[in-house]
Design a protein around this motif. Structure first.
Motif, PDB file in Angstrom:
ATOM      1  N   TYR A  77     -48.242  -5.988 -31.542  1.00  0.00           N
ATOM      2  CA  TYR A  77     -48.567  -6.980 -30.203  1.00  0.00           C
ATOM      3  C   TYR A  77     -49.327  -6.288 -29.379  1.00  0.00           C
ATOM      4  O   TYR A  77     -50.489  -6.953 -28.950  1.00  0.00           O
ATOM      5  N   TYR A  78     -48.889  -5.140 -29.020  1.00  0.00           N
ATOM      6  CA  TYR A  78     -49.737  -4.290 -27.829  1.00  0.00           C
ATOM      7  C   TYR A  78     -51.103  -4.061 -28.404  1.00  0.00           C
ATOM      8  O   TYR A  78     -51.844  -3.927 -27.642  1.00  0.00           O
ATOM      9  N   THR A  79     -51.284  -3.776 -29.551  1.00  0.00           N
ATOM     10  CA  THR A  79     -52.385  -3.430 -30.227  1.00  0.00           C
ATOM     11  C   THR A  79     -53.556  -4.653 -29.923  1.00  0.00           C
ATOM     12  O   THR A  79     -54.624  -4.689 -29.602  1.00  0.00           O
ATOM     13  N   LEU A  80     -53.007  -5.866 -30.469  1.00  0.00           N
ATOM     14  CA  LEU A  80     -53.840  -6.974 -30.433  1.00  0.00           C
ATOM     15  C   LEU A  80     -54.175  -7.179 -28.577  1.00  0.00           C
ATOM     16  O   LEU A  80     -55.313  -7.671 -28.432  1.00  0.00           O
ATOM     17  N   VAL A  81     -53.296  -7.004 -27.589  1.00  0.00           N
ATOM     18  CA  VAL A  81     -53.564  -7.271 -26.356  1.00  0.00           C
ATOM     19  C   VAL A  81     -54.756  -6.308 -26.021  1.00  0.00           C
ATOM     20  O   VAL A  81     -55.650  -6.643 -25.187  1.00  0.00           O
ATOM     21  N   PHE A  98     -46.721 -13.233 -32.918  1.00  0.00           N
ATOM     22  CA  PHE A  98     -47.882 -13.242 -31.987  1.00  0.00           C
ATOM     23  C   PHE A  98     -48.987 -14.086 -32.465  1.00  0.00           C
ATOM     24  O   PHE A  98     -49.257 -13.975 -33.547  1.00  0.00           O
ATOM     25  N   ASN A  99     -49.902 -14.222 -31.465  1.00  0.00           N
ATOM     26  CA  ASN A  99     -51.251 -14.704 -31.609  1.00  0.00           C
ATOM     27  C   ASN A  99     -51.273 -16.077 -32.543  1.00  0.00           C
ATOM     28  O   ASN A  99     -51.950 -16.406 -33.304  1.00  0.00           O
ATOM     29  N   ALA A 113     -38.331  -9.917 -36.797  1.00  0.00           N
ATOM     30  CA  ALA A 113     -39.028  -9.260 -36.164  1.00  0.00           C
ATOM     31  C   ALA A 113     -40.294  -8.288 -36.615  1.00  0.00           C
ATOM     32  O   ALA A 113     -40.361  -8.196 -37.756  1.00  0.00           O
ATOM     33  N   VAL A 114     -41.266  -8.457 -35.739  1.00  0.00           N
ATOM     34  CA  VAL A 114     -42.482  -7.507 -36.011  1.00  0.00           C
ATOM     35  C   VAL A 114     -42.799  -6.457 -34.990  1.00  0.00           C
ATOM     36  O   VAL A 114     -42.115  -6.553 -34.111  1.00  0.00           O
ATOM     37  N   PRO A 115     -43.349  -5.362 -35.394  1.00  0.00           N
ATOM     38  CA  PRO A 115     -43.375  -4.383 -34.506  1.00  0.00           C
ATOM     39  C   PRO A 115     -44.110  -4.689 -33.215  1.00  0.00           C
ATOM     40  O   PRO A 115     -45.177  -5.501 -33.008  1.00  0.00           O
ATOM     41  N   TYR A 155     -57.303 -15.633 -20.067  1.00  0.00           N
ATOM     42  CA  TYR A 155     -57.306 -16.078 -21.458  1.00  0.00           C
ATOM     43  C   TYR A 155     -55.830 -15.929 -22.106  1.00  0.00           C
ATOM     44  O   TYR A 155     -55.532 -14.606 -21.877  1.00  0.00           O
ATOM     45  N   ALA A 156     -55.432 -16.606 -22.639  1.00  0.00           N
ATOM     46  CA  ALA A 156     -53.949 -16.531 -23.283  1.00  0.00           C
ATOM     47  C   ALA A 156     -53.939 -15.722 -24.515  1.00  0.00           C
ATOM     48  O   ALA A 156     -54.581 -15.718 -25.388  1.00  0.00           O
ATOM     49  N   VAL A 157     -52.755 -14.815 -24.379  1.00  0.00           N
ATOM     50  CA  VAL A 157     -52.241 -13.986 -25.567  1.00  0.00           C
ATOM     51  C   VAL A 157     -50.758 -14.502 -25.824  1.00  0.00           C
ATOM     52  O   VAL A 157     -50.259 -14.094 -24.814  1.00  0.00           O
ATOM     53  N   THR A 158     -50.606 -14.772 -26.844  1.00  0.00           N
ATOM     54  CA  THR A 158     -49.271 -15.632 -26.971  1.00  0.00           C
ATOM     55  C   THR A 158     -48.376 -14.943 -27.886  1.00  0.00           C
ATOM     56  O   THR A 158     -48.729 -13.921 -28.741  1.00  0.00           O
TER      57      THR A 158
END
Length: 224
Positions: free
Chosen positions: A74-78, A154-155, A68-70, A53-56
């Motif tokens: 992004y890694y927390t979302l993943v 992201f997302n 920029a975002v931290p 499943y895609a994580v974008t």
């Protein structure tokens, strides 16, 4: 997010991306363009097919003035997403591909978080290190360096290799490229793919017969 039973995902990996595409076409009754173009290359084909499943994410590789975002967001979302996951990154730099978007430092972290493959609309580096981690990689190619490397968002939907990918999309990738599958029809696609493989095997076996002629081929087509 709609999830497919793990057994179906594993069985789909028995096929190749052209057969998956053909199965989707057969199911929908017409061709589509839900596949990557020639710019997205399978850089580590020895790892075989991937599905997940895609994580974008969108990144810039050299533009110091980009928003920029931290990275940890992004890694927390993943980390929170249920896998298997495929990271899909778009280099939105003013000079996309000039700097790398993924390397061997990112590969082990992504793998720990449940990522089974990475698709980059851009370039990567440290491919030998990525290979050692065991992370399948799809990208334009390789460069040795990077600049100010930032994730800008992201997302959200991204376009990679001329195919639009949305978070949660089911993606299949192998040596021929990547295909987006309609997740709600994964079981039907699996069934049709098996039928296509058997039909092609029967046709190829017919071609080997000593009495094969084009006339017989025409007859076979009429009998479909």
């Amino acid at each position: 997010m709609t999830l497919v039973p793990p057994q179906i995902l594993e069985e789909l990996k028995q096929f190749d991306s052209p057969t998956i595409f053909n199965a989707i076409q057969a199911m929908e009754g017409k061709p589509n363009e839900d596949y990557t173009d020639h710019t997205i290359k399978c850089l580590l084909p020895e790892f075989g097919p991937i599905i997940g499943y895609a994580v974008t994410a969108e990144v810039t590789t050299n533009d110091e003035d980009s928003a920029a975002v931290p990275w940890d967001d992004y890694y927390t979302l993943v980390e929170e997403r249920e896998g298997p996951l495929i990271t899909v990154m778009k280099d939105v730099d003013s000079r996309p591909g000039r700097g790398t978007s993924f390397g061997d430092g990112m590969a082990p972290l992504h793998k720990t978080l449940g990522v089974v493959g990475v698709i980059v609309d851009g370039t990567v580096r440290d491919l030998a290190g990525i290979r050692r981690v065991g992370m399948p990689m799809f990208a334009w190619g390789q460069v040795p360096g990077h600049g100010v490397f930032q994730v800008t968002r992201f997302n959200t939907p991204v376009t990679v290799g001329q195919v639009r990918v949305r978070p949660g999309d089911l993606i299949f990738g192998d040596g021929d490229g990547c295909v987006r599958l309609p997740v709600e029809h994964a079981d039907e696609i699996l069934k049709i793919a098996g039928q296509i493989r058997q039909r092609e095997a029967d046709i190829f076996e017919t071609y080997k017969q000593p009495d094969f002629t084009v006339a017989k081929k025409k007859q076979m087509k009429k009998g479909k």
